[in-house]
Design a protein around this motif. Structure first.
Motif, short mmCIF file in Angstrom:
data_model
loop_
_atom_site.label_atom_id
_atom_site.label_comp_id
_atom_site.label_asym_id
_atom_site.label_seq_id
_atom_site.Cartn_x
_atom_site.Cartn_y
_atom_site.Cartn_z
N SER A 147 0.84 -1.21 0.00
CA SER A 147 0.00 0.00 0.00
C SER A 147 0.87 1.25 0.00
CB SER A 147 -1.00 -0.02 1.16
OG SER A 147 -0.34 -0.20 2.37
N SER A 148 2.08 1.17 0.56
CA SER A 148 3.00 2.33 0.50
C SER A 148 3.44 2.56 -0.94
CB SER A 148 4.21 2.10 1.40
OG SER A 148 3.79 1.93 2.74
N LEU A 149 3.71 1.48 -1.66
CA LEU A 149 4.08 1.62 -3.07
C LEU A 149 2.91 2.19 -3.88
CD1 LEU A 149 6.17 -1.66 -3.58
CD2 LEU A 149 7.03 0.69 -3.86
N ASP A 150 1.69 1.77 -3.53
CA ASP A 150 0.50 2.35 -4.20
C ASP A 150 0.48 3.87 -4.02
OD1 ASP A 150 -0.61 0.06 -5.21
OD2 ASP A 150 -1.87 -0.33 -3.45
N GLU A 151 0.78 4.31 -2.81
CA GLU A 151 0.79 5.76 -2.56
C GLU A 151 1.88 6.45 -3.36
OE1 GLU A 151 0.53 7.17 1.51
OE2 GLU A 151 -0.83 5.50 1.96
N MET A 152 3.02 5.78 -3.49
CA MET A 152 4.12 6.36 -4.28
C MET A 152 3.67 6.51 -5.74
SD MET A 152 6.50 6.68 -2.02
CE MET A 152 8.05 6.85 -2.76
N ALA A 153 2.91 5.53 -6.23
CA ALA A 153 2.41 5.61 -7.62
C ALA A 153 1.40 6.75 -7.75
CB ALA A 153 1.79 4.28 -8.03
N LYS A 154 0.51 6.88 -6.74
CA LYS A 154 -0.50 7.96 -6.78
C LYS A 154 0.17 9.33 -6.79
CE LYS A 154 -4.41 5.62 -4.74
NZ LYS A 154 -4.24 4.83 -3.53
N GLN A 155 1.29 9.42 -6.08
CA GLN A 155 2.02 10.71 -6.04
C GLN A 155 2.86 10.91 -7.31
OE1 GLN A 155 4.36 11.06 -2.41
NE2 GLN A 155 2.68 10.27 -1.18
N GLY A 156 2.83 9.93 -8.21
CA GLY A 156 3.57 10.03 -9.47
C GLY A 156 5.07 9.77 -9.30
#
Ligand SMILES: C[S@@+](CC[C@H](N)C(=O)[O-])C[C@H]1O[C@@H](n2cnc3c(N)ncnc32)[C@H](O)[C@@H]1O
Length: 343
Positions: A225-234
């Protein structure tokens, strides 16, 4: 993939060497049982007076040195004579063997040899070792099963590991695991002398428990889920993240038992659940984050870069802190010691 999934090397503050106390605790807790198994089950010809020990998936230490020392002491205790010891330290070729060799215990009573290569195949000559150990290394698979990484496939796994919630995904991981553990056992059966012992230690799942219900699974979910957030932040590419999967599968205890029995190369002398001295993981976000950073962090860094890896694990620590009450209620995993004797 297994070739890139090595622990973080060196002796620095973020290295496996500094943060593998959780894994080391199992070896400590299993010491007496290992001593007993070697004393009662090892049956080898000691002419010449040389015993070869092998550690499969040794990483950098210090746990491998503890495992080897336990075996050396137990063999000396059993035979009560002058024995020379040769130790084969095996890991993937990109393991940090320099750190391993630079930190060999100065007072060791054995000769040390590095053996690079995947333990899913042969890495030693036939009939060349007498006691082998593999600790916290048999939960890797040699490759991600087909379809799991492909967004367009019906078995695409949106998670970065096998959480256990999708039966189809779990079955594919299990099938690959079965092939890999079978290959591991077949290779060891050729390399081990008759009457020799293979000691397997590590984590598995109690029957009926899903990976994501345990602390191990929850921590990997937080990394996802931390990687998901990194993707959302571009900060990372979503498509790249969609294909990022960890080659890890924690089997259920009965699955592992079944694979060993089916293999038929060994007699199972012991298959036991061992409790860590400190029970499950301590409820300490820093400890938990670092334990996973030194094991999974290298793979995250190799895919997304060092900066992303550092930021990801800052988020993992925050999530761990927030979720401590849920972590406290996690279902216990299982740590095992398995003693196999070559038929
Ligand atoms: C979690 S570490 C365990 C290290 C040590 N045995 C301990 O108990 O602390 C797992 C090790 O297995 C190694 N490993 C994983 N797959 C492997 C393979 N196919 N062949 C050889 N080593 C492998 C990794 O590189 C890593 O060093």
């Amino acid at each position: 993939m297994s070739n890139t999934f090595t622990m973080v090397g060196g002796e620095g503050p973020n290295s496996y060497q500094q943060h593998s106390k959780y894994q080391g605790a199992l070896l400590e807790a299993a010491k007496e049982k290992i001593n007993e198994a070697i004393s009662t089950k090892l049956d080898i010809d000691l002419t010449p007076s040389l015993v070869n020990i092998a550690d499969f998936g040794c990483s950098t230490g210090p746990n491998t040195f503890a495992a080897v020392q336990t075996i050396v002491d137990a063999v000396e205790n059993k035979y009560q004579k002058d024995i020379e010891f040769q130790v084969f330290f095996n890991d993937s070729s990109n393991n940090d063997f320099n750190t391993l060799f630079n930190t060999l215990p100065p007072s060791r009573r054995y000769f040390a040899t590095g053996v690079p290569g995947s333990f899913f195949g042969r890495v030693l000559p036939k009939n060349s070792f007498h006691v082998g150990v593999s600790s916290y290394s048999l939960h890797f698979v040699s490759k991600i099963p087909k379809g799991i990484k492909d967004r367009n496939s019906p078995v695409w796994n949106k998670d970065i590991h096998c959480t256990g919630f999708s039966k189809k995904v779990a079955n594919l991981y299990r099938d690959q695991y079965k092939i890999d553990v079978g290959s591991f056992l077949n290779a060891r059966a050729q390399e081990l002398v008759s009457g020799g012992l293979l000691l397997l230690l590590g984590s598995c799942l109690p029957n009926g428990v899903l990976m994501s219900e345990t602390v191990n699974g929850m921590m990997i979910d937080f990394i996802g889920s931390s990687l998901d957030e990194m993707a959302k932040q571009g900060l990372i590419d979503q498509e790249k993240l969609d294909t990022f999967k960890l080659p890890i599968y924690l089997a259920h205890a009965d699955e592992l038992k079944g694979i060993i029995e089916e293999n038929k190369c060994f007699t199972t002398e012991l298959f036991e659940s061992i409790r860590h001295a400190k029970g499950e993981y301590p409820l300490d976000p820093e400890y938990l984050m670092l334990t996973f950073k030194v094991t999974v962090g290298g793979t995250v860094a190799s895919q997304f870069g060092q900066d992303v890896m550092e930021k990801t694990f800052e988020l993992v620590k925050e999530k761990t802190q927030e979720m401590l009450p849920q972590i406290a209620k996690a279902k216990p995993g299982m740590q095992y010691l398995i003693v196999l004797r070559k038929n």
